[in-house]
Design a protein around this motif. Structure first.
Motif, PDB file in Angstrom:
ATOM      1  N   ARG A 145       4.639  -0.455  -1.438  1.00 11.58           N
ATOM      2  CA  ARG A 145       5.002  -1.743  -0.831  1.00 11.58           C
ATOM      3  C   ARG A 145       6.520  -1.874  -0.714  1.00 11.58           C
ATOM      4  NH1 ARG A 145       2.247  -7.089  -0.766  1.00 11.58           N
ATOM      5  NH2 ARG A 145       3.804  -8.759  -0.905  1.00 11.58           N
ATOM      6  N   ARG A 146       7.251  -1.494  -1.774  1.00  9.94           N
ATOM      7  CA  ARG A 146       8.718  -1.549  -1.724  1.00  9.94           C
ATOM      8  C   ARG A 146       9.254  -0.607  -0.651  1.00  9.94           C
ATOM      9  NH1 ARG A 146       8.781  -0.910  -7.461  1.00  9.94           N
ATOM     10  NH2 ARG A 146       9.792   1.109  -7.092  1.00  9.94           N
ATOM     11  N   HIS A 147       8.676   0.591  -0.587  1.00 14.58           N
ATOM     12  CA  HIS A 147       9.112   1.552   0.420  1.00 14.58           C
ATOM     13  C   HIS A 147       8.920   0.990   1.825  1.00 14.58           C
ATOM     14  CE1 HIS A 147       9.439   5.364   2.637  1.00 14.58           C
ATOM     15  NE2 HIS A 147       8.331   5.000   3.254  1.00 14.58           N
ATOM     16  N   ASN A 148       7.783   0.351   2.056  1.00 10.87           N
ATOM     17  CA  ASN A 148       7.470  -0.150   3.393  1.00 10.87           C
ATOM     18  C   ASN A 148       8.363  -1.316   3.804  1.00 10.87           C
ATOM     19  OD1 ASN A 148       5.504   1.748   3.919  1.00 10.87           O
ATOM     20  ND2 ASN A 148       3.807   0.439   3.263  1.00 10.87           N
ATOM     21  N   GLU A 149       8.935  -2.010   2.837  1.00  7.65           N
ATOM     22  CA  GLU A 149       9.832  -3.122   3.159  1.00  7.65           C
ATOM     23  C   GLU A 149      11.067  -2.646   3.905  1.00  7.65           C
ATOM     24  OE1 GLU A 149      10.605  -4.881  -0.594  1.00  7.65           O
ATOM     25  OE2 GLU A 149       8.711  -6.012  -0.677  1.00  7.65           O
ATOM     26  N   ARG A 150      11.465  -1.406   3.658  1.00  4.63           N
ATOM     27  CA  ARG A 150      12.686  -0.899   4.279  1.00  4.63           C
ATOM     28  C   ARG A 150      12.439   0.294   5.210  1.00  4.63           C
ATOM     29  NH1 ARG A 150      12.353   0.871  -0.968  1.00  4.63           N
ATOM     30  NH2 ARG A 150      12.559   3.128  -1.292  1.00  4.63           N
ATOM     31  N   ALA A 151      11.197   0.779   5.256  1.00  2.45           N
ATOM     32  CA  ALA A 151      10.899   1.981   6.030  1.00  2.45           C
ATOM     33  C   ALA A 151      10.835   1.673   7.524  1.00  2.45           C
ATOM     34  CB  ALA A 151       9.580   2.599   5.576  1.00  2.45           C
ATOM     35  N   GLU A 152      11.355   2.593   8.322  1.00  5.11           N
ATOM     36  CA  GLU A 152      11.246   2.453   9.770  1.00  5.11           C
ATOM     37  C   GLU A 152       9.801   2.613  10.211  1.00  5.11           C
ATOM     38  OE1 GLU A 152      12.924   4.732  13.776  1.00  5.11           O
ATOM     39  OE2 GLU A 152      14.016   4.889  11.872  1.00  5.11           O
ATOM     40  N   ARG A 153       9.064   3.506   9.516  1.00  9.66           N
ATOM     41  CA  ARG A 153       7.646   3.713   9.790  1.00  9.66           C
ATOM     42  C   ARG A 153       6.877   3.484   8.505  1.00  9.66           C
ATOM     43  NH1 ARG A 153       5.174   8.218  13.711  1.00  9.66           N
ATOM     44  NH2 ARG A 153       2.953   7.721  13.474  1.00  9.66           N
ATOM     45  N   PRO A 154       5.996   2.477   8.429  1.00  7.11           N
ATOM     46  CA  PRO A 154       5.301   2.170   7.170  1.00  7.11           C
ATOM     47  C   PRO A 154       4.426   3.325   6.700  1.00  7.11           C
ATOM     48  CG  PRO A 154       5.049   0.383   8.755  1.00  7.11           C
ATOM     49  CD  PRO A 154       5.642   1.532   9.497  1.00  7.11           C
ATOM     50  N   LEU A 155       4.301   3.443   5.388  1.00  8.70           N
ATOM     51  CA  LEU A 155       3.412   4.421   4.765  1.00  8.70           C
ATOM     52  C   LEU A 155       2.029   3.798   4.653  1.00  8.70           C
ATOM     53  CD1 LEU A 155       3.065   7.148   3.291  1.00  8.70           C
ATOM     54  CD2 LEU A 155       3.826   5.999   1.197  1.00  8.70           C
ATOM     55  N   ARG A 156       1.048   4.391   5.320  1.00  9.09           N
ATOM     56  CA  ARG A 156      -0.302   3.848   5.348  1.00  9.09           C
ATOM     57  C   ARG A 156      -1.093   4.272   4.111  1.00  9.09           C
ATOM     58  NH1 ARG A 156      -3.264   5.584  10.666  1.00  9.09           N
ATOM     59  NH2 ARG A 156      -4.902   4.324   9.666  1.00  9.09           N
ATOM     60  N   PHE A 157      -2.044   3.428   3.706  1.00  5.72           N
ATOM     61  CA  PHE A 157      -3.013   3.767   2.663  1.00  5.72           C
ATOM     62  C   PHE A 157      -4.385   3.768   3.314  1.00  5.72           C
ATOM     63  CE2 PHE A 157      -6.062   3.141  -0.681  1.00  5.72           C
ATOM     64  CZ  PHE A 157      -5.531   3.802  -1.778  1.00  5.72           C
ATOM     65  N   VAL A 158      -5.123   4.892   3.189  1.00 12.09           N
ATOM     66  CA  VAL A 158      -6.425   5.026   3.839  1.00 12.09           C
ATOM     67  C   VAL A 158      -7.442   5.549   2.830  1.00 12.09           C
ATOM     68  CG1 VAL A 158      -7.720   6.108   5.722  1.00 12.09           C
ATOM     69  CG2 VAL A 158      -5.291   5.561   6.036  1.00 12.09           C
TER      70      VAL A 158
END
Length: 391
Positions: free
Chosen positions: A112-125
């Motif tokens: 979640r922290r990574h996705n706050e600043r990521a240009e491309r969100p890290l998905r969870f599947v």
């Protein structure tokens, strides 16, 4: 041989000592990270650390985890900024208690922290078609789509739901309830799911033309989850043709390949038995064709399987009882001469070694409280070993 040695399993530690893994991973589009037992704190931290490395240093953008596909959507929403607390979300989006541990909560909080600043969100599947043995969560998602887009197909879905509701209990006892159904009821559910899946697939072009292509693809993936689960239930009840978890493994591979159509690189986290690149060639195993076998066949060198194991410690074993799945903690047995763990020495907190012909003599790897037979050098590309596991 490439070897990466780390003095720490701390997910927040520097990633510099993992740089040798770049030679292991190369340009692979899918990297599998396994475990020899569920519920081991060290394997959660290992995956967390490697996920950080693969995301921050290699550009991986999706994390496909051993969780039910339909239910895991709540985790994907949360790591992208959705509401809720991590413990509740983690438990709701996983199965068999795999989301109940603080190490998993730390894992998801980092995403979640990574996705706050990521240009491309890290998905969870979620990789699997099953949570507690019931297809109802998946069929509910299909129903939402059909009511809007294809109400004529609802009678087929109703037939499948009527049978599924009779096995909808919050434990693996659902599989036993399925086995107790009349053969005619099981056959009716299988026929309904198969006919509905055929309709969904043949109408794909129509839904794309109507602007519902993405929604249709998602509903079809939910439906395939229920369809694979139905066949898995048949296998466990003795009414099928496949062996072990063949249906679950095939669905997991399909899920990874589906995600790969939209994401450049994927981290795939499942038990070692599912990650292996080779088929199972003896009785009493988890399944004839693991997910890793399908991925290796489809992707070749673009699939890298890293098995994780430990020299000593404890494991969790499961036993299916009339009341569901019971688990117990067991000590790991002493190492045996031809197990891969004997190749690791020293007191490093993590050692990752690539495999080649020089490892051909190793024919076993830890699995829960015992060993799994496998041609280790062919079944996996690398081994990640920790000195001890705690549950």
């Amino acid at each position: 041989m490439t070897r990466a040695v780390s003095a720490s399993l701390d997910p927040e530690a520097s990633l510099d000592d993992l740089e040798p893994l770049l030679d292991v991973i190369g340009d692979a589009r899918v990297v599998g990270i396994g475990e020899s037992t569920h519920h081991a704190a060290e394997f959660y931290r290992l995956r967390h650390r490697l996920l950080r490395f693969l995301t921050e240093r290699c550009g991986f953008t999706a994390y496909v985890f051993e969780a039910p596909f339909t239910e895991a959507h709540v985790i994907d929403d949360w790591v992208r900024g959705g509401r809720g607390d991590v413990a509740t979300i983690s438990a709701a989006g996983t199965a068999l208690g795999l989301g109940d541990h603080p190490e998993m909560h730390a894992h998801l909080t980092w995403m979640r922290r990574h996705n706050e600043r990521a240009e491309r969100p890290l998905r969870f599947v979620g990789a699997l078609p099953v949570s507690t043995g019931s297809p109802l969560p998946a069929l509910t998602e299909v129903e939402r789509f059909l009511r809007r887009a294809d109400p004529d197909a609802l009678p087929l879905l109703t037939q499948a739901i009527e049978v599924a509701e009779r096995c909808d209990v919050d434990s693996l006892r659902a599989f036993q309830l399925y086995a107790e159904l009349d053969v005619s009821d099981r056959d009716a559910a299988t026929a309904a799911l198969s006919r509905l899946l055929a309709r969904m697939e043949c109408m794909a072009a129509h839904h794309r033309c109507e602007g519902r292509g993405r929604e249709h693809a998602e509903a079809t993936r939910h439906l395939r989850s229920a369809w694979h689960l139905d066949h898995f239930q048949r296998d466990l009840s003795g009414a099928g043709l496949s062996v072990g978890t063949a249906e679950l493994d095939r669905y997991a591979a399909e899920t990874v390949l589906d995600v790969l159509a939209a994401e450049p690189r994927i981290v795939f986290a499942m038990h070692n038995t599912h990650l292996r690149r080779t088929p199972v060639e003896h009785e009493g195993s988890f399944g004839l064709f693991p997910a890793g076998y399908h991925l290796a066949e489809a992707l070749g060198d673009d699939y890298v399987a890293i098995a994780a194991t430990s020299i000593s410690g404890r494991a969790v074993e499961g036993l299916l009882t009339p009341d569901g799945l019971e688990t117990q903690e067991v000590p790991l047995p002493p190492l045996e001469p031809d197990c891969i763990e004997t190749a690791f020495t020293g007191d490093a907190q993590l050692t990752i070694t690539t495999l080649g012909p020089e490892f051909g003599a190793y024919q076993k790897i830890r699995a829960e409280g015992g060993f799994m037979a496998a041609p280790i050098a062919r079944a996996f590309n690398a081994i990640a070993c920790v000195p001890i596991t705690t549950t």
